[in-house]
Write a protein that holds these residues in place. Structure first.
Motif, PDB file in Angstrom:
ATOM      1  N   LYS A   1       0.832  -1.217   0.000  1.00 41.79           N
ATOM      2  CA  LYS A   1       0.000   0.000   0.000  1.00 41.79           C
ATOM      3  C   LYS A   1       0.863   1.262   0.000  1.00 41.79           C
ATOM      4  N   TRP A   2       2.079   1.126  -0.506  1.00 43.70           N
ATOM      5  CA  TRP A   2       3.034   2.235  -0.427  1.00 43.70           C
ATOM      6  C   TRP A   2       3.654   2.506  -1.789  1.00 43.70           C
ATOM      7  N   GLY A   3       2.787   2.612  -2.790  1.00 43.38           N
ATOM      8  CA  GLY A   3       3.252   2.708  -4.160  1.00 43.38           C
ATOM      9  C   GLY A   3       3.982   3.974  -4.528  1.00 43.38           C
ATOM     10  N   MET A   4       3.699   5.080  -3.855  1.00 42.96           N
ATOM     11  CA  MET A   4       4.372   6.316  -4.229  1.00 42.96           C
ATOM     12  C   MET A   4       5.855   6.258  -3.877  1.00 42.96           C
ATOM     13  N   THR A   5       6.167   5.891  -2.655  1.00 43.03           N
ATOM     14  CA  THR A   5       7.571   5.792  -2.259  1.00 43.03           C
ATOM     15  C   THR A   5       8.271   4.692  -3.037  1.00 43.03           C
ATOM     16  N   THR A   6       7.611   3.529  -3.122  1.00 43.29           N
ATOM     17  CA  THR A   6       8.257   2.373  -3.739  1.00 43.29           C
ATOM     18  C   THR A   6       8.414   2.543  -5.239  1.00 43.29           C
ATOM     19  N   SER A   7       7.553   3.326  -5.880  1.00 43.09           N
ATOM     20  CA  SER A   7       7.746   3.623  -7.300  1.00 43.09           C
ATOM     21  C   SER A   7       9.078   4.325  -7.527  1.00 43.09           C
ATOM     22  N   MET A   8       9.406   5.240  -6.640  1.00 41.10           N
ATOM     23  CA  MET A   8      10.687   5.931  -6.759  1.00 41.10           C
ATOM     24  C   MET A   8      11.836   4.972  -6.488  1.00 41.10           C
ATOM     25  N   VAL A   9      11.688   4.104  -5.494  1.00 37.48           N
ATOM     26  CA  VAL A   9      12.711   3.093  -5.224  1.00 37.48           C
ATOM     27  C   VAL A   9      12.925   2.237  -6.466  1.00 37.48           C
ATOM     28  N   ALA A  10      11.827   1.793  -7.079  1.00 41.33           N
ATOM     29  CA  ALA A  10      11.921   0.962  -8.279  1.00 41.33           C
ATOM     30  C   ALA A  10      12.623   1.700  -9.408  1.00 41.33           C
ATOM     31  N   ALA A  11      12.286   2.952  -9.601  1.00 36.89           N
ATOM     32  CA  ALA A  11      12.900   3.736 -10.665  1.00 36.89           C
ATOM     33  C   ALA A  11      14.408   3.881 -10.443  1.00 36.89           C
ATOM     34  N   MET A  12      14.802   4.108  -9.200  1.00 40.72           N
ATOM     35  CA  MET A  12      16.231   4.240  -8.896  1.00 40.72           C
ATOM     36  C   MET A  12      16.966   2.926  -9.140  1.00 40.72           C
ATOM     37  N   ILE A  13      16.386   1.812  -8.673  1.00 37.72           N
ATOM     38  CA  ILE A  13      17.047   0.513  -8.817  1.00 37.72           C
ATOM     39  C   ILE A  13      17.149   0.099 -10.285  1.00 37.72           C
ATOM     40  N   ILE A  14      16.039   0.145 -11.015  1.00 42.28           N
ATOM     41  CA  ILE A  14      16.038  -0.332 -12.403  1.00 42.28           C
ATOM     42  C   ILE A  14      16.892   0.555 -13.293  1.00 42.28           C
ATOM     43  N   SER A  15      16.813   1.867 -13.101  1.00 39.01           N
ATOM     44  CA  SER A  15      17.645   2.744 -13.932  1.00 39.01           C
ATOM     45  C   SER A  15      19.125   2.512 -13.648  1.00 39.01           C
TER      46      SER A  15
END
Length: 481
Positions: free
Chosen positions: A338-352
């Motif tokens: 239920k924490w998609g806003m923070t985790t979206s940024m985490v995902a973007a940092m990791i994948i990029s």
């Protein structure tokens, strides 16, 4: 039904892809995770194309409560127990850095998205033991946390754990700016990914790419990866209230049937009534919230209401990284709880970072390749039991109800025209009949009386009462009967 965010922002329309193309990096999914990843890779000089089956930010992102925080219910005590302090430290550092990365982008792009620093709280009205355990874990990790027994809520709490200096914003205002210069094709549905790293769309258009990122909320490919065996989905419901309290923070209860609170401008965003997808056949989720709202805030006025759906992993940690060990050029971002806003940024940092060949200090804890059987066995067994029950039910359960038993404005499973059928009867008595078999993996669908949808309790696919696809993992509509 629309969220307050959706009421304030209109994205410019993008064309559907109409011919075969080639690109360096393809992102599937134009929500917060996909667009942030595309933004970061584009800023680094890479050629990126984004496709979405519907329109920009039209899925889960528009229905968030938009908290940006490293406080994700009670998570750190359990991560320490299951993955050690190093794993818990990676999780915290990634999510705390995500807050600062949002602020950095907002300042750099001069985005007016109502970004505000707020303290975040998890609270309980009857038990503080788990809060105390989480506090101890937080202090071990260097989190700026504090146990308090008084909060600005309309009822007394036994205790609350405060994480200081977190944030909240309007996610669609943010995305409107960062998406403007991205190459996005809307109404372009990905159906498959070939061995040659090409995406095939429903219109038989092919997109050849060097790297593919699946950011579709719930992955649409069953194999490899087998994410349908490692996640389920939950729905939660939200009201936006006028003439309610300024709670001066972001709050999430940990008790059963607890509520969440945060303010946005002159509104109180009041949420709760969480349940597994497919468990709202009788409806009443919004009414439960409305009843509580009138008890807490008798003079409040409902301005908006909406619902959200979240992917829940077996160990409550997202899957971010390679889609599988067999697909080195395909990546996944899913399971954000239920924490998609923070985790979206985490995902973007990791994948990029992975694609750009940069070192990353926190990718290991989020790797889809991790699997701690002891940590996940209970949740895996429960998900398997529910899946098996609904898979079998689709094949052997004979409905006792007939079409006459369905009231106008409601739906249900009946025997209709000699077969098992999902029917909705509108207020004029018109009948809409569809297959009860989910187009994903053929589990039996359940009616959702609050939203007039057919929801899958196994993996969370959703359809409107006419059978049109709404939500993944399926990307197909139901058969009409």
């Amino acid at each position: 039904m629309e969220s307050v965010w959706n009421s304030e922002v209109n994205f410019r329309k993008r064309e559907a892809l109409s011919k075969d193309i080639e690109c360096d990096i393809l992102v599937i999914g134009a929500g917060m995770a996909g667009l942030l990843t595309a933004y970061m890779l584009t800023k680094s000089g890479r050629e990126v194309v984004v496709i979405d089956a519907k329109s920009t930010a039209s899925g889960v992102t528009k229905n968030t409560t938009a908290k940006i925080t490293c406080q994700h219910d009670l998570i750190y005590d359990s991560i320490i127990k299951e993955f050690g302090e190093e794993g818990a430290s990676q999780y915290f550092k990634a999510n705390q850095l995500a807050i600062e990365k949002y602020k950095e982008i907002i300042d750099e792009e001069n985005i007016d998205c109502d970004f505000e620093r707020k303290d975040a709280y998890v609270y309980s009205v009857d038990n503080t033991k788990s809060l105390e355990d989480e506090y101890i874990a937080a202090k071990k990790l260097g989190i700026d946390a504090e146990l308090v027994d008084e909060v600005n809520l309309p009822f007394k709490v036994k205790g609350a754990l405060k994480f200081k200096n977190q944030a909240q914003f309007n996610p669609l205002k943010f995305l409107q700016t960062i998406s403007e210069k991205l190459t996005i094709y809307e109404n372009t549905t990905a159906l498959d990914i070939t061995e040659e790293i090409s995406v095939v769309t429903k219109d038989d258009i092919k997109i050849k790419a060097n790297k593919i990122i699946v950011a579709t909320h719930y992955p649409f490919l069953n194999t490899p990866g087998y994410y349908f065996m490692r996640m389920h989905q939950e729905r939660s419901y939200v009201l936006a209230l006028e003439n309610a309290q300024d709670v001066n923070g972001m709050y999430k209860g940990i008790d059963k049937n607890a509520y969440s609170f945060r303010n946005y401008k002159n509104l109180l965003i009041f949420g709760g009534a969480a349940q597994r997808a497919g468990e709202n056949e009788e409806g009443g989720a919004y009414e439960k919230l409305r009843k509580a709202a009138k008890e807490f805030y008798p003079n409040s006025i409902e301005k908006y209401h909406w619902s959200a759906q979240d992917c829940m992993t077996l160990d409550n940690i997202p899957y971010i990284g390679h889609y599988s060990s067999k697909t080195p050029d395909i990546y996944v971002e899913t399971g954000f709880k239920k924490w998609g806003m923070t985790t979206s940024m985490v995902a973007a940092m990791i994948i990029s970072d992975m694609i750009l060949g940069k070192e990353n200090d926190f990718s290991e804890i989020f790797s889809p390749g991790r699997f701690d059987m002891s940590a996940s066995m209970k949740n895996a067994a429960n998900d398997l039991m529910i899946t098996a029950k609904n898979f079998i039910a689709q094949r052997i359960d004979i409905p006792e109800e007939s079409l006459e038993s369905i009231q106008r404005g409601h739906g249900g499973i009946v025997e209709y025209n000699g077969q098992k059928t999902g029917v909705y009867k509108d207020n004029d008595g018109k009948v809409f009949a569809v297959s009860t078999k989910c187009a994903h993996l053929e589990c039996e669908l359940h009616w959702n009386d609050d939203e007039l949808t057919w929801d899958c309790p196994c993996h969370g696919s959703r359809y409107d009462y006419k059978g049109n696809w709404i939500e993944s993992p399926t990307n197909k509509s139901l058969d009409e009967i």
